[in-house]
Design a protein around this motif. Sequence first.
Motif, PDB file in Angstrom:
ATOM      1  N   SER A 157       9.177  -1.289   3.274  1.00 45.83           N
ATOM      2  CA  SER A 157       7.776  -1.395   3.727  1.00 45.83           C
ATOM      3  C   SER A 157       6.962  -2.062   2.628  1.00 45.83           C
ATOM      4  CB  SER A 157       7.185  -0.007   4.006  1.00 45.83           C
ATOM      5  OG  SER A 157       7.093   0.725   2.803  1.00 45.83           O
ATOM      6  N   THR A 182       4.361  -0.596   1.486  1.00 44.83           N
ATOM      7  CA  THR A 182       4.069   0.556   0.617  1.00 44.83           C
ATOM      8  C   THR A 182       5.158   0.671  -0.456  1.00 44.83           C
ATOM      9  OG1 THR A 182       3.113   1.652   2.549  1.00 44.83           O
ATOM     10  CG2 THR A 182       3.576   3.044   0.643  1.00 44.83           C
ATOM     11  N   LEU A 220       4.674  -2.102  -3.006  1.00 44.82           N
ATOM     12  CA  LEU A 220       3.577  -1.828  -3.946  1.00 44.82           C
ATOM     13  C   LEU A 220       3.993  -0.749  -4.945  1.00 44.82           C
ATOM     14  CD1 LEU A 220       0.658  -1.766  -1.333  1.00 44.82           C
ATOM     15  CD2 LEU A 220       0.977  -3.507  -3.104  1.00 44.82           C
ATOM     16  N   PHE A 262      -5.866  -0.585   3.421  1.00 44.03           N
ATOM     17  CA  PHE A 262      -5.132   0.518   4.021  1.00 44.03           C
ATOM     18  C   PHE A 262      -4.837   1.548   2.927  1.00 44.03           C
ATOM     19  CE2 PHE A 262      -1.030   2.204   5.798  1.00 44.03           C
ATOM     20  CZ  PHE A 262      -1.611   2.829   6.893  1.00 44.03           C
ATOM     21  N   SER A 322      -2.334   2.972   1.773  1.00 48.58           N
ATOM     22  CA  SER A 322      -1.171   2.880   0.886  1.00 48.58           C
ATOM     23  C   SER A 322      -1.467   2.119  -0.400  1.00 48.58           C
ATOM     24  CB  SER A 322       0.019   2.258   1.613  1.00 48.58           C
ATOM     25  OG  SER A 322      -0.295   0.961   2.007  1.00 48.58           O
ATOM     26  N   THR A 323      -2.386   1.157  -0.359  1.00 45.36           N
ATOM     27  CA  THR A 323      -2.686   0.360  -1.563  1.00 45.36           C
ATOM     28  C   THR A 323      -3.125   1.276  -2.712  1.00 45.36           C
ATOM     29  OG1 THR A 323      -3.560  -1.282  -0.021  1.00 45.36           O
ATOM     30  CG2 THR A 323      -3.922  -1.703  -2.351  1.00 45.36           C
ATOM     31  N   VAL A 348      -6.371  -7.442  -2.472  1.00 47.28           N
ATOM     32  CA  VAL A 348      -5.831  -7.526  -1.105  1.00 47.28           C
ATOM     33  C   VAL A 348      -6.418  -8.768  -0.441  1.00 47.28           C
ATOM     34  CG1 VAL A 348      -5.760  -6.364   1.164  1.00 47.28           C
ATOM     35  CG2 VAL A 348      -5.743  -4.997  -0.940  1.00 47.28           C
ATOM     36  N   ASP A 374      -1.628  -7.621  -2.834  1.00 49.62           N
ATOM     37  CA  ASP A 374      -1.289  -7.006  -1.552  1.00 49.62           C
ATOM     38  C   ASP A 374      -1.450  -8.093  -0.487  1.00 49.62           C
ATOM     39  OD1 ASP A 374      -1.365  -5.732   0.927  1.00 49.62           O
ATOM     40  OD2 ASP A 374      -2.122  -3.855   0.077  1.00 49.62           O
ATOM     41  N   ALA A 413      -0.147  -7.977   2.556  1.00 52.14           N
ATOM     42  CA  ALA A 413       0.269  -7.392   3.842  1.00 52.14           C
ATOM     43  C   ALA A 413      -0.260  -8.191   5.028  1.00 52.14           C
ATOM     44  CB  ALA A 413      -0.213  -5.940   3.930  1.00 52.14           C
ATOM     45  N   HIS A 414      -1.438  -8.812   4.872  1.00 51.42           N
ATOM     46  CA  HIS A 414      -2.052  -9.548   5.986  1.00 51.42           C
ATOM     47  C   HIS A 414      -1.860 -11.061   5.836  1.00 51.42           C
ATOM     48  CE1 HIS A 414      -5.286  -6.106   6.386  1.00 51.42           C
ATOM     49  NE2 HIS A 414      -4.046  -5.669   6.488  1.00 51.42           N
ATOM     50  N   PHE A 417       5.868  -5.945   7.073  1.00 55.06           N
ATOM     51  CA  PHE A 417       6.369  -6.381   8.392  1.00 55.06           C
ATOM     52  C   PHE A 417       6.241  -5.234   9.400  1.00 55.06           C
ATOM     53  CE2 PHE A 417       9.218  -8.577   5.194  1.00 55.06           C
ATOM     54  CZ  PHE A 417       8.411  -9.698   5.110  1.00 55.06           C
ATOM     55  N   TYR A 418       5.184  -4.465   9.237  1.00 62.30           N
ATOM     56  CA  TYR A 418       4.835  -3.372  10.159  1.00 62.30           C
ATOM     57  C   TYR A 418       4.602  -3.975  11.561  1.00 62.30           C
ATOM     58  CZ  TYR A 418       2.236   0.632  11.941  1.00 62.30           C
ATOM     59  OH  TYR A 418       1.821   1.684  12.697  1.00 62.30           O
ATOM     60  N   LYS A 459       1.878  -6.595  12.259  1.00 59.60           N
ATOM     61  CA  LYS A 459       1.704  -7.699  11.311  1.00 59.60           C
ATOM     62  C   LYS A 459       2.127  -9.050  11.913  1.00 59.60           C
ATOM     63  CE  LYS A 459       0.075  -5.287   7.879  1.00 59.60           C
ATOM     64  NZ  LYS A 459      -0.196  -3.994   8.499  1.00 59.60           N
ATOM     65  N   GLU A 499       9.682  -1.781  10.742  1.00 60.77           N
ATOM     66  CA  GLU A 499       9.155  -1.410   9.427  1.00 60.77           C
ATOM     67  C   GLU A 499       9.866  -2.309   8.434  1.00 60.77           C
ATOM     68  OE1 GLU A 499       6.801   0.703   8.669  1.00 60.77           O
ATOM     69  OE2 GLU A 499       6.739   2.232  10.233  1.00 60.77           O
ATOM     70  N   GLY A 500       9.188  -2.726   7.408  1.00 56.72           N
ATOM     71  CA  GLY A 500       9.842  -3.570   6.409  1.00 56.72           C
ATOM     72  C   GLY A 500       8.821  -4.188   5.483  1.00 56.72           C
ATOM     73  N   PHE A 517     -11.581  -2.172   7.311  1.00 57.88           N
ATOM     74  CA  PHE A 517     -11.199  -0.772   7.166  1.00 57.88           C
ATOM     75  C   PHE A 517     -12.469   0.035   6.918  1.00 57.88           C
ATOM     76  CE2 PHE A 517      -7.360  -3.009   5.821  1.00 57.88           C
ATOM     77  CZ  PHE A 517      -6.393  -2.319   6.517  1.00 57.88           C
TER      78      PHE A 517
HETATM   79  C1  LIG Z   1      -3.669  -4.120   3.376  1.00 57.70           C
HETATM   80  C2  LIG Z   1      -2.421  -3.316   3.604  1.00 57.70           C
HETATM   81  N1  LIG Z   1      -1.650  -2.987   2.554  1.00 57.70           N
HETATM   82  C3  LIG Z   1      -0.517  -2.289   2.699  1.00 57.70           C
HETATM   83  C4  LIG Z   1      -0.101  -1.865   3.933  1.00 57.70           C
HETATM   84  C5  LIG Z   1       1.140  -1.049   4.049  1.00 57.70           C
HETATM   85  O1  LIG Z   1       2.147  -1.707   4.772  1.00 57.70           O
HETATM   86  P1  LIG Z   1       3.431  -0.927   5.301  1.00 57.70           P
HETATM   87  O2  LIG Z   1       3.040  -0.218   6.536  1.00 57.70           O
HETATM   88  O3  LIG Z   1       4.433  -2.019   5.536  1.00 57.70           O
HETATM   89  O4  LIG Z   1       3.850  -0.008   4.220  1.00 57.70           O
HETATM   90  C6  LIG Z   1      -0.846  -2.200   5.066  1.00 57.70           C
HETATM   91  C7  LIG Z   1      -0.397  -1.755   6.393  1.00 57.70           C
HETATM   92  O5  LIG Z   1      -1.024  -1.784   7.392  1.00 57.70           O
HETATM   93  C8  LIG Z   1      -2.049  -2.941   4.908  1.00 57.70           C
HETATM   94  O6  LIG Z   1      -2.815  -3.240   5.957  1.00 57.70           O
END
Ligand SMILES: Cc1ncc(COP(=O)(O)O)c(C=O)c1O
Length: 397
Positions: free
Chosen positions: A68, A70, A73, A95, A97-98, A140, A166, A168-169, A191-192, A195, A201-202, A338
């Motif tokens: 993932s 996450t 990171l 999100f 997780s960051t 991000v 980050d 992710a997007h 790769f949620y 995304k 998941e990845g 967010f």
């Molecule tokens: C900005 C951001 N960072 C990190 C993540 C975490 O990604 P994952 O779900 O692959 O761990 C997301 C997930 O939506 C996110 O939007």
Amino acid sequence: MDKLGINGGRPVRDNFLVFGKPHITEKDIEEVVDTLKTGWIGFGPKSIKFENLFKEYIGTKNAVSVSSCTAALDLSLKLYGIKEGDEVITTPLTFASTANVIVHNKATPIFVDVIKETQNIDPRKIEEAITPKTKAVIPVHLAGRPCDIKQIVEICEKHGLKIIWDCAHAIEAEYSGKKVGSYENICAFSFYPTKNITTCEGGMITTNDDEIARKAEVYRLQGMSRDAWKRYSEEGFKPYDVIMPGFKYNITDLQAALGINQLIEIEEKWKVRDKIFKKYNEEFSKLDSVMTPVEVEEKNKHARHLYTLLLKIENLSATRNEICAALQAENIGSGIHFIGLNLTKYYKENHKFKNLPNAGYISERTLSLPLASNLTEKDTDDVIEAVKKVIKHYERK
Ligand SMILES: Cc1ncc(COP(=O)(O)O)c(C=O)c1O
């Protein structure tokens, strides 16, 4: 004016339009089925193929797949030796997780404000927040819009800080003609399912630092010596060594298979989302009570991951959440990307952040609309009709 669905009127659509439904094609399914038939479903050749394709697409020296973003990171912080007492600067508009990974590594997340127009972390605020304890920054690229990479890199180099982007997007995003995932020091991708490409998941780590990449490969799979995944392959059993107590952070071939064809079709799908993004911008700029996203500079490319409106709530007799509920009743799914993490229970109670007015402003007003390459023209027309219907209904006269 038509009665709103939420007030018992006829909704714009008869069936619900899901926000962020993944675009899975027959070719994606074939690749997954092929993997099932080979019998090799754990980490293996398809994961490596996916990494190689990703590396080539991003234009970076190394791509290390993980379970993932996450995980990506978290590993990145560990690879940079972030530990108790360290401070890591990041944006609150992200999100969970960051920031969660910073806490899990016993360091302190320091949220700094964003730029109102771009919604990305403000480089000047990063510099103001640096203390002797600061070790890294996690910017991000929100919604797929590249951050001001040049300024952030300059500040971090000046102060000897590591950068973990980050992304992710932002798979397709470019800054000054280069993919954002090719910049220093480490980039983390998701790769949620919602995304731009998904492996269910990845995630992926990209870096031009070979040493960091080799370490990441060991860390992600129990700390086993490299190529340990080959230990049961046709090349025969290979003994392995455990060189550090690593993590169970690997992707599987079944997941990677889902990503392989999507990576091949990534630009085609980006073009579809780009068209929808521009159509929304054209239509919603006609409304007085919303702000549409600003365009990126010509040298840059927006990954078109999220289409977010900012509601001028001062002009409306409903809150953002009430607008979301009204859209839902019109059978249009929406999202919020967010609400600032500094406003969430855990971070409010455990960390002290002040002076984040722009993040607060956006948190109250932001609303994401469906943006996906599998949307039909009717789907996007319905989104436009529903947003106009709802906004006009709540507009103060
Ligand atoms: C900005 C951001 N960072 C990190 C993540 C975490 O990604 P994952 O779900 O692959 O761990 C997301 C997930 O939506 C996110 O939007």
